[in-house]
Design an enzyme around this catalytic site. Sequence first.
Site, PDB file in Angstrom:
ATOM      1  N   LYS A  46       0.837  -1.193   0.000  1.00 37.77           N
ATOM      2  CA  LYS A  46       0.000   0.000   0.000  1.00 37.77           C
ATOM      3  C   LYS A  46       0.868   1.237   0.000  1.00 37.77           C
ATOM      4  O   LYS A  46       1.987   1.246   0.515  1.00 37.77           O
ATOM      5  CB  LYS A  46      -0.973   0.030   1.177  1.00 37.77           C
ATOM      6  CG  LYS A  46      -0.380   0.425   2.499  1.00 37.77           C
ATOM      7  CD  LYS A  46      -1.492   0.653   3.530  1.00 37.77           C
ATOM      8  CE  LYS A  46      -0.910   0.995   4.885  1.00 37.77           C
ATOM      9  NZ  LYS A  46      -1.946   1.357   5.849  1.00 37.77           N
ATOM     10  N   SER A  99      -7.249   4.601 -15.572  1.00 38.88           N
ATOM     11  CA  SER A  99      -6.197   3.999 -14.764  1.00 38.88           C
ATOM     12  C   SER A  99      -5.770   4.988 -13.701  1.00 38.88           C
ATOM     13  O   SER A  99      -6.373   6.038 -13.528  1.00 38.88           O
ATOM     14  CB  SER A  99      -4.989   3.613 -15.609  1.00 38.88           C
ATOM     15  OG  SER A  99      -4.479   4.771 -16.244  1.00 38.88           O
ATOM     16  N   TYR A 155      -6.424   0.183 -12.284  1.00 37.62           N
ATOM     17  CA  TYR A 155      -5.129  -0.458 -12.432  1.00 37.62           C
ATOM     18  C   TYR A 155      -4.050   0.607 -12.466  1.00 37.62           C
ATOM     19  O   TYR A 155      -4.304   1.773 -12.753  1.00 37.62           O
ATOM     20  CB  TYR A 155      -5.071  -1.348 -13.692  1.00 37.62           C
ATOM     21  CG  TYR A 155      -5.312  -0.615 -14.985  1.00 37.62           C
ATOM     22  CD1 TYR A 155      -4.242  -0.127 -15.743  1.00 37.62           C
ATOM     23  CD2 TYR A 155      -6.603  -0.406 -15.467  1.00 37.62           C
ATOM     24  CE1 TYR A 155      -4.462   0.556 -16.938  1.00 37.62           C
ATOM     25  CE2 TYR A 155      -6.823   0.256 -16.650  1.00 37.62           C
ATOM     26  CZ  TYR A 155      -5.751   0.740 -17.382  1.00 37.62           C
ATOM     27  OH  TYR A 155      -5.973   1.411 -18.563  1.00 37.62           O
TER      28      TYR A 155
END
Length: 126
Positions: free
Chosen positions: A9, A25, A58
């Site tokens: 993360k 994205s 993504y």
Amino acid sequence: MLVTMLQAKLHRATVTHSELEYEGSCAIDGKLLETAGIHEYQQIDIYNITNGERFTTYAIRAEAGSGIISVNGAAAHKAAPNDMVIIAAYIQVEQRELAKFKPTLVYLDNTNRITHTRNTIPVQVA
């Protein structure tokens, strides 16, 4: 059996761009991708601390060292420049591997520079 685990993360990243007309994205500073071990085109979840939105997209690579976090395409409706977000990537891990598995946690300042990394989250206390 496979268990879905937090792979990495980017904690408290600041959105620098929100590009509705850019191909969908999230563009992320290449140095941050490398440090976290997040791959280009890998699925990521974004948790917007500022407005509570949560969405999946993504990762794509932005210029290394640029500090760019750009939420693009339809997701641009869910995050604006200066919003604070958590970007998370997950991985499937065999149950027998869980005891040695550790995520990569990358902590950022308000300009998306790395302040520190670790692989555990402190136990929450009362």
